[in-house]
Design an enzyme around this catalytic site. Structure first.
Site: not given
Ligand SMILES: [Zn+2]
Ligand SMILES: [Zn+2]
Length: 327
Positions: A156-158, A161-162
């Site tokens: 999950h890559c902040p 945001n996904n």
């Protein structure tokens, strides 16, 4: 035929309150699937906004501090066009990575009807996610931020945001590549600017005062260097993941491959949506050679192998993994 609960640890946490069958609602109707994908996570939204701000800051310094005051018109036009094109592609890739469904498994599809429709083969194991009540296809993982099971979830890559998964990995790879390229381009331009300005009078170099110019350029240097390192490493890791057909999670868990590996160039073709073309570099081209959802779990089997109603209820109520066996 008998049914045996199989206790496998994978990434499933067994929490009895999640395993009640009445918590499993049928999958959403077709009409609600067309809505835009967007994760409402405050930290992720803030990180995404910071990402755009940093790109706009770099663009501001490149244009107004370095290129517009420059007397070399050709140098300014070529570099300005190149930088803005790459920055536009980086932001477009960011939007596509953020707003594309990464490969979410329908929520709450662990229903009697769905399991019946899978027509499980003898010996076939299916996993139920206790958190989102879905039947997890092979290589899917639950993301606690997205609150969904994601097919081929990498991480999950902040910053986007996904989750990075099967359907948006291309856009994420392009995002890291274009950010690395604009960072490198900005560093080269700052280098030239310093060389040029040390020889010339500072007042002719920038429309800002010398201290402001230096501060703006040093901040840009710092930003570009940091992002060049970060996104190059990320880009390399992602391409390596695609070429070895192993997601970040699978690598971390040192998971033995249960899937048929497609590696190297074939892996790139699958991730980038077809044979090599300019479309690979475009965040606007879609991935159109994807397998239909649930292909891995829905396998044709003789009718005798289907679980009985009682077995399905037992499965839904008690365990997260079942194996259908012959007598
Ligand atoms: Zn889940
Ligand atoms: Zn996620």
């Amino acid at each position: 035929m008998m049914i045996t609960p199989v206790h496998r640890s994978r990434d499933i946490e067994r929490k009895p309150e999640y395993l009640q069958p009445d918590k499993c609602v049928p999958p959403p109707s077709r009409s609600s699937l067309g809505t835009m994908w967007f994760i409402r996570d405050g930290c992720g939204i803030a990180c995404a906004v910071v990402t755009w701000m940093l790109v706009f800051y770099a663009d501001f310094v490149v244009l107004l501090v370095m290129l517009v005051p420059s007397r070399d018109y050709v140098y300014s036009v070529i570099n300005g066009t190149l930088f803005n094109t790459l920055a536009f592609l980086a932001l477009a890739s960011h939007f596509r990575a953020m707003l594309t469904d990464p490969g979410a498994v329908p929520k709450g599809n662990a229903t009697k009807e769905f399991i019946e429709s899978l027509q499980l083969k003898p010996g076939q194991v299916v996993y139920k996610c206790p958190k989102c009540c879905s039947i997890k296809p092979d290589r899917a993982h639950h993301c606690s931020v997205c609150k969904r099971c994601i097919r081929k979830m990498d991480h999950h890559c902040p910053w986007v945001n996904n989750c990075v998964g099967e359907n948006n990995q291309k856009y994420f790879v392009l995002f890291t590549m274009y950010i690395a390229l604009i960072s490198l381009h900005a560093l080269i331009m700052v280098g030239f600017h310093f060389l040029y300005c040390f020889e010339e009078d500072w007042t002719k170099c920038s429309s800002f005062s010398p201290p402001t110019t230096v501060i703006l350029l040093i901040l840009l240097c710092f930003e570009a260097l940091l992002f060049l390192i970060f996104t190059s490493v990320m880009f390399g890791t992602q391409v390596h993941s695609i070429c070895t057909d192993e997601t970040g999670i699978e690598r971390l868990k040192n998971q033995k491959p249960t899937w048929e590996k497609i590696s190297g160039w074939e892996g790139m073709k699958v991730a980038f949506g077809g044979a090599f073309s300019l479309g690979w570099f475009s965040p606007f081209s879609n991935l159109d050679c994807k397998k239909p959802p649930s292909a891995e779990v829905a396998a044709a089997a003789p009718a005798s192998a289907i679980m009985t109603q009682e077995e399905i209820e037992q499965f839904l109520a008690q365990d997260v993994a079942v194996q259908v066996l012959h007598e």
